[in-house]
Design a protein around this motif. Structure first.
Motif, PDB file in Angstrom:
ATOM      1  N   ASN B 259      32.327  14.003  48.928  1.00 28.12           N
ATOM      2  CA  ASN B 259      32.848  15.357  48.865  1.00 28.12           C
ATOM      3  C   ASN B 259      32.760  16.013  50.236  1.00 28.12           C
ATOM      4  OD1 ASN B 259      33.887  17.499  47.522  1.00 28.12           O
ATOM      5  ND2 ASN B 259      31.910  18.303  46.798  1.00 28.12           N
ATOM      6  N   TRP B 260      33.828  16.693  50.634  1.00 26.68           N
ATOM      7  CA  TRP B 260      33.781  17.432  51.898  1.00 26.68           C
ATOM      8  C   TRP B 260      34.204  18.878  51.662  1.00 26.68           C
ATOM      9  CZ3 TRP B 260      34.938  12.321  51.612  1.00 26.68           C
ATOM     10  CH2 TRP B 260      34.152  11.471  52.410  1.00 26.68           C
ATOM     11  N   ALA B 261      33.459  19.805  52.288  1.00 28.33           N
ATOM     12  CA  ALA B 261      33.711  21.229  52.008  1.00 28.33           C
ATOM     13  C   ALA B 261      34.930  21.767  52.755  1.00 28.33           C
ATOM     14  CB  ALA B 261      32.465  22.049  52.364  1.00 28.33           C
ATOM     15  N   THR B 262      35.081  21.379  54.011  1.00 27.70           N
ATOM     16  CA  THR B 262      36.198  21.897  54.802  1.00 27.70           C
ATOM     17  C   THR B 262      36.981  20.737  55.404  1.00 27.70           C
ATOM     18  OG1 THR B 262      34.875  21.942  56.803  1.00 27.70           O
ATOM     19  CG2 THR B 262      34.877  23.944  55.459  1.00 27.70           C
ATOM     20  N   PRO B 263      38.257  20.932  55.689  1.00 29.08           N
ATOM     21  CA  PRO B 263      39.067  19.859  56.255  1.00 29.08           C
ATOM     22  C   PRO B 263      38.573  19.404  57.632  1.00 29.08           C
ATOM     23  CG  PRO B 263      40.458  21.645  55.468  1.00 29.08           C
ATOM     24  CD  PRO B 263      39.047  22.133  55.411  1.00 29.08           C
ATOM     25  N   ASP B 264      37.849  20.280  58.345  1.00 26.09           N
ATOM     26  CA  ASP B 264      37.459  19.946  59.719  1.00 26.09           C
ATOM     27  C   ASP B 264      36.571  18.709  59.805  1.00 26.09           C
ATOM     28  OD1 ASP B 264      38.821  22.186  60.388  1.00 26.09           O
ATOM     29  OD2 ASP B 264      37.034  23.495  60.373  1.00 26.09           O
ATOM     30  N   GLU B 265      35.628  18.629  58.846  1.00 21.47           N
ATOM     31  CA  GLU B 265      34.674  17.499  58.930  1.00 21.47           C
ATOM     32  C   GLU B 265      35.104  16.314  58.073  1.00 21.47           C
ATOM     33  OE1 GLU B 265      31.744  19.634  55.617  1.00 21.47           O
ATOM     34  OE2 GLU B 265      31.446  19.892  57.781  1.00 21.47           O
ATOM     35  N   PRO B 267      37.126  13.069  56.540  1.00 25.47           N
ATOM     36  CA  PRO B 267      37.876  11.949  57.132  1.00 25.47           C
ATOM     37  C   PRO B 267      39.370  12.138  56.907  1.00 25.47           C
ATOM     38  CG  PRO B 267      36.802  11.251  55.112  1.00 25.47           C
ATOM     39  CD  PRO B 267      36.358  12.655  55.368  1.00 25.47           C
ATOM     40  N   GLY B 268      40.149  11.639  57.830  1.00 22.81           N
ATOM     41  CA  GLY B 268      41.599  11.768  57.688  1.00 22.81           C
ATOM     42  C   GLY B 268      42.229  11.955  59.063  1.00 22.81           C
ATOM     43  N   ASN B 269      43.412  12.561  59.088  1.00 25.82           N
ATOM     44  CA  ASN B 269      44.090  12.780  60.361  1.00 25.82           C
ATOM     45  C   ASN B 269      44.835  14.123  60.305  1.00 25.82           C
ATOM     46  OD1 ASN B 269      46.309  12.167  58.743  1.00 25.82           O
ATOM     47  ND2 ASN B 269      46.200   9.984  59.323  1.00 25.82           N
ATOM     48  N   ASP B 270      45.780  14.340  61.197  1.00 30.72           N
ATOM     49  CA  ASP B 270      46.487  15.633  61.251  1.00 30.72           C
ATOM     50  C   ASP B 270      47.300  15.900  59.994  1.00 30.72           C
ATOM     51  OD1 ASP B 270      45.453  15.791  63.697  1.00 30.72           O
ATOM     52  OD2 ASP B 270      47.293  15.203  64.774  1.00 30.72           O
ATOM     53  N   GLN B 271      47.661  14.839  59.303  1.00 29.99           N
ATOM     54  CA  GLN B 271      48.563  15.023  58.182  1.00 29.99           C
ATOM     55  C   GLN B 271      47.825  15.210  56.857  1.00 29.99           C
ATOM     56  OE1 GLN B 271      50.358  11.339  59.423  1.00 29.99           O
ATOM     57  NE2 GLN B 271      52.336  12.375  59.701  1.00 29.99           N
ATOM     58  N   VAL B 272      46.779  14.385  56.656  1.00 32.03           N
ATOM     59  CA  VAL B 272      45.997  14.523  55.422  1.00 32.03           C
ATOM     60  C   VAL B 272      44.508  14.453  55.729  1.00 32.03           C
ATOM     61  CG1 VAL B 272      47.749  13.580  53.841  1.00 32.03           C
ATOM     62  CG2 VAL B 272      46.122  12.046  54.955  1.00 32.03           C
ATOM     63  N   ARG B 273      43.719  15.155  54.883  1.00 31.90           N
ATOM     64  CA  ARG B 273      42.252  15.082  54.962  1.00 31.90           C
ATOM     65  C   ARG B 273      41.722  14.872  53.556  1.00 31.90           C
ATOM     66  NH1 ARG B 273      39.832  14.817  60.109  1.00 31.90           N
ATOM     67  NH2 ARG B 273      41.267  15.832  61.529  1.00 31.90           N
ATOM     68  N   ILE B 274      40.684  14.051  53.453  1.00 29.48           N
ATOM     69  CA  ILE B 274      40.122  13.769  52.128  1.00 29.48           C
ATOM     70  C   ILE B 274      39.231  14.927  51.698  1.00 29.48           C
ATOM     71  CG2 ILE B 274      38.755  12.139  50.760  1.00 29.48           C
ATOM     72  CD1 ILE B 274      41.308  10.921  52.004  1.00 29.48           C
ATOM     73  N   LYS B 275      39.391  15.392  50.487  1.00 25.60           N
ATOM     74  CA  LYS B 275      38.519  16.472  50.008  1.00 25.60           C
ATOM     75  C   LYS B 275      37.392  15.909  49.137  1.00 25.60           C
ATOM     76  CE  LYS B 275      38.500  21.008  47.773  1.00 25.60           C
ATOM     77  NZ  LYS B 275      37.635  20.779  46.625  1.00 25.60           N
ATOM     78  N   THR B 276      37.777  15.174  48.151  1.00 26.93           N
ATOM     79  CA  THR B 276      36.745  14.623  47.268  1.00 26.93           C
ATOM     80  C   THR B 276      37.257  13.358  46.595  1.00 26.93           C
ATOM     81  OG1 THR B 276      35.280  15.109  45.408  1.00 26.93           O
ATOM     82  CG2 THR B 276      37.448  16.085  45.319  1.00 26.93           C
ATOM     83  N   ILE B 277      36.326  12.515  46.269  1.00 23.56           N
ATOM     84  CA  ILE B 277      36.656  11.356  45.442  1.00 23.56           C
ATOM     85  C   ILE B 277      35.450  11.078  44.559  1.00 23.56           C
ATOM     86  CG2 ILE B 277      35.948   9.649  47.198  1.00 23.56           C
ATOM     87  CD1 ILE B 277      38.385   7.953  46.101  1.00 23.56           C
ATOM     88  N   SER B 278      35.673  10.832  43.289  1.00 22.84           N
ATOM     89  CA  SER B 278      34.530  10.600  42.404  1.00 22.84           C
ATOM     90  C   SER B 278      34.920   9.676  41.254  1.00 22.84           C
ATOM     91  CB  SER B 278      34.017  11.925  41.848  1.00 22.84           C
ATOM     92  OG  SER B 278      34.975  12.464  40.973  1.00 22.84           O
ATOM     93  N   LEU B 279      33.892   9.071  40.689  1.00 24.72           N
ATOM     94  CA  LEU B 279      34.105   8.183  39.544  1.00 24.72           C
ATOM     95  C   LEU B 279      33.089   8.568  38.478  1.00 24.72           C
ATOM     96  CD1 LEU B 279      35.756   5.524  38.816  1.00 24.72           C
ATOM     97  CD2 LEU B 279      33.652   4.315  39.358  1.00 24.72           C
ATOM     98  N   THR B 280      33.562   8.878  37.294  1.00 27.27           N
ATOM     99  CA  THR B 280      32.635   9.258  36.216  1.00 27.27           C
ATOM    100  C   THR B 280      33.000   8.507  34.951  1.00 27.27           C
ATOM    101  OG1 THR B 280      34.111  11.104  35.798  1.00 27.27           O
ATOM    102  CG2 THR B 280      32.081  11.603  36.991  1.00 27.27           C
ATOM    103  N   PRO B 281      32.026   8.335  34.060  1.00 27.67           N
ATOM    104  CA  PRO B 281      32.386   7.722  32.786  1.00 27.67           C
ATOM    105  C   PRO B 281      33.285   8.668  32.005  1.00 27.67           C
ATOM    106  CG  PRO B 281      30.042   8.243  32.856  1.00 27.67           C
ATOM    107  CD  PRO B 281      30.590   8.592  34.173  1.00 27.67           C
TER     108      PRO B 281
END
Lengths: 279, 413
Positions: B259-265, B267-281
């Motif tokens: 999980n990332w709070a802001t686009p600045d930190e 991972p990604g590039n100028d076009q896309v930034r990852i916000k969150t990824i999760s796996l739950t039952p």
């Protein structure tokens, strides 16, 4: 159901230890049997080798020392008979020493995987040489018949002196076996000692002939060799009244056995639990 | 009734700091003479290593105790202490009844001896009386299936025959406590089944079993009690399921949420930034661990910094060995600047047990990868099985229940 409680801890008393050895007597026999069974597997002559080795040794000894070394000129009985006790003791002693010193290392698969009192392994090596001793003594009888020589009642003391020989080998063999676990140098030293031990023990000659040389200091060292004590004693009891009982070499032998036997067992007990960490 | 009690057992090994494992006689003599002449300088500092630290454990009669833990956790050392191969440095172990340990199959077999001779040899090594061996002789030969070769030297045996004979002897030992280490690692499936069955018989007859294996399925199937060791310490003991769960939780490299709070930190590039990824039952009951039955839901959100871009997401699922199990994507759609949310449902009864990881790729214009988010998630799927007595590793990358297999009695004879 055997529900007596067993306690595993760092300390164990000597009586517990002896009791345990007794509990594992079955294993003792089966290890001895295994060594004997395995010895001549996949050989054509099989047990025949136990006949050939002492026989050829006796003949070669008698020839080399007797005929070439001209030691047979002043003996009252055939020189082959004089050599026989020496060869019997030497083969038994060297074989036992060799087997003892290698016993723990050769059984490392057992030592690292199952529990039993480790002393059983070296103890069971006695039988390997004993089979050969029995065959050699049998050969001795044949030679006696050949030369029409009759040993006297002292012959019944032979088992006692054979046992002493094993005990003499047992002390140093056991210490070597322990050291061999950590220092495989021992495996190199023992065959070397056996090789020249031949010449400093009265196998092919008599202790008398060492005594009669001018070097008295050499005789004093010579009798300290435990094998000398064993061979002298066996000559005394096997060859009628050919040889006198030699206290000069017998007393050092007994002292040697008393000292090394107890010391080696203590040494073994102290180290046996760390075998598995070093093997 | 407590048959085995382990009280404050510790085992110390001394490591040579110099690290010379090839301790030869010369070194020792040199060190020894050095220590005489230079007593102040300690050449041989020993470092202590505690393979077992203060272990306390009780085993009751009829218990089947499974020892679990990573390599080097002290499981084998504990078994060695129990089977008296090494002595504990501190503490005591009290054993009631005859204990036999099977740390290896066919211990002490001599290659030159025949099968028959080795049965007696090995039996004696394992602590059987001759009369017992004679009594069980036929059963042993039968169990091993080697009756034809009983008088052949074992060096001529195939490795399978060798192992079978070794296990057969051990299995016919009748100790009150049987200690078994990893014997299941050998032999074919059929033999494994046979040996697990035999071990179950042992425990059903009221005897006690202590079992070590890395095959958690087998441990769970066979044992009722467990003990989890880590770095020589007993972390947990008790019911086997709880112990195995605890173990799996601590060892698996779970990464179930990023999980990332802001686009600045992020991972990604100028076009896309990852916000969150999760796996739950994806079920009502929340569990710590996933097993093969658990349906999973993956949620993936990213910041899109492009206006009116045609985007889709491609999801990769890999096995632990890096083999791609599947790659699946959604349909491309036009998105405005902002957050895009992707959901992916993985049904239960689909993946096999094992370790998996997931990567996600954001694709533009249906062909150009914009950003590849590698190793985004990692998870383990535990085994679950019922209606079978077989505990070997289930083969295959997937174990899909949607493929149905049915048998009927077609004809009666």
């Amino acid at each position: 159901m055997n529900s007596k409680e067993r306690i595993i801890t760092a300390k164990k008393s000597i009586t517990d230890y002896l009791n345990e050895i007794w509990d594992f007597k079955e294993l003792f026999w089966i290890l001895a049997k295994r060594d004997i069974l395995v010895k001549y597997k996949q050989t054509v002559l099989g047990i025949g080798w136990s006949v050939i080795r002492p026989l050829i040794t006796m003949i070669v000894m008698a020839f080399a020392f007797g005929k070439i070394g001209k030691l047979d000129t002043n003996t009252a009985i055939p020189f082959t008979l004089v050599v026989a006790p020496g060869v019997i003791i030497w083969l038994f002693f060297s074989q036992s020493l060799q087997a003892l010193s290698q016993s723990i290392v050769l059984n490392s698969n057992l030592v690292s995987k199952v529990y039993f009192p480790r002393l059983i392994i070296p103890l069971s090596t006695i039988f390997l040489g004993l089979v050969d001793v029995l065959i050699s003594i049998f050969l001795f009888f044949i030679i006696c018949i050949w030369y029409q020589f009759l040993p006297d009642w002292k012959l019944f003391l032979v088992p006692f002196f054979i046992l002493l020989t094993f005990m003499a080998a047992f002390g140093i063999g056991l210490i070597s076996a322990v050291l061999n676990v950590k220092f495989r140098d021992i495996g190199q030293i023992i065959p070397f000692v056996i090789q020249f031990g031949y010449f400093i023990s009265p196998v092919g000659y008599l202790t008398e002939s060492v005594k009669s040389t001018d070097h008295a200091w050499y005789y004093k060292l010579f009798v300290l060799n435990p094998v000398t004590g064993c061979i002298d004693a066996l000559r005394w009891c096997m060859l009628d009244d050919f040889a006198n009982f030699n206290w000069d070499s017998f007393i050092p032998l007994i002292l040697f056995i008393i000292f090394t036997f107890f010391y080696s067992i203590r040494f073994f007990r102290k180290h046996e639990n760390s075998f598995v960490d070093h093997i | 009734m407590t048959v085995l009690s382990i009280e404050n057992v510790s085992k110390r090994y001394q490591l040579n700091q110099k690290g010379n494992s090839t301790d030869d006689l010369r070194d020792t003599v040199t060190r020894w003479s050095n220590s005489i002449f230079k007593p102040s300088k300690n050449h041989n500092k020993k470092e202590d290593f505690w393979a077992l630290k203060d272990i306390n454990l009780e085993v009751k009669q009829g218990d089947r105790l499974g020892l679990v833990g990573a390599n080097g956790a002290g499981k084998s050392t504990l078994l060695k202490v129990l089977s008296q191969i090494t002595e504990p440095t501190n503490g005591i172990v009290k054993v009631k009844g005859r204990m036999a340990s099977l740390l290896e199959v066919g211990t002490g077999f001599h290659p030159e001896l025949t099968g028959r001779e080795n049965i007696f040899l090995n039996g004696a090594i394992l602590g059987m009386q001759k009369s017992e061996i004679v009594k069980h002789f036929d059963a042993i030969v039968d169990f091993a299936g080697i009756s034809k070769f009983i008088d052949t030297p074992v060096k001529r045996y195939s490795s399978g025959m060798y192992v079978r004979l070794g296990f057969a002897i051990a299995a016919h030992l009748e100790p009150e406590i049987l200690v078994v280490d990893e014997v299941l690692a050998v032999g074919d499936a059929d033999f494994q089944k046979k040996s697990i069955g035999k071990m179950r018989d042992v425990s059903n007859s009221g005897r006690t079993l202590i079992f070590v294996s890395h095959n958690l399925t087998a441990v769970q199937g066979l044992c009722n009690k467990g003990a989890y060791l880590r770095n020589g310490e007993l972390i947990k003991s008790g019911k086997i399921d709880e112990v195995v769960n605890e173990y799996v939780k601590t060892v698996s490299k779970f990464q179930l949420k990023q999980n990332w709070a802001t686009p600045d930190e992020a991972p990604g590039n100028d076009q896309v930034r990852i916000k969150t990824i999760s796996l739950t039952p994806n079920q009502e009951i929340l569990t710590d661990n996933f097993d093969t039955r658990t349906p999973l839901k993956m949620v993936f959100e990213y910041w899109n910094m492009m206006d009116n871009a045609e985007l889709n997401v491609s999801i990769f699922l890999y096995s632990m060995t890096g083999e791609c199990i599947f790659n699946i994507g959604d349909d491309a759609k036009f998105y405005q600047q902002g957050i895009v949310r992707v959901e992916c449902d993985i049904p239960g009864d689909f993946l096999n047990d094992g370790s998996y990881y997931i990567s996600a790729m954001i694709v533009k214009d249906r062909l150009a990868p914009v950003f590849f988010f590698e190793d985004a998630l990692a998870f383990d799927i535990l085994d679950y099985r019922e209606g079978t007595d077989w505990y070997g590793k289930w083969p295959g990358a997937v174990r899909p229940k949607m493929i149905s297999v049915n048998s009927v009695q077609k004809e009666l004879l």
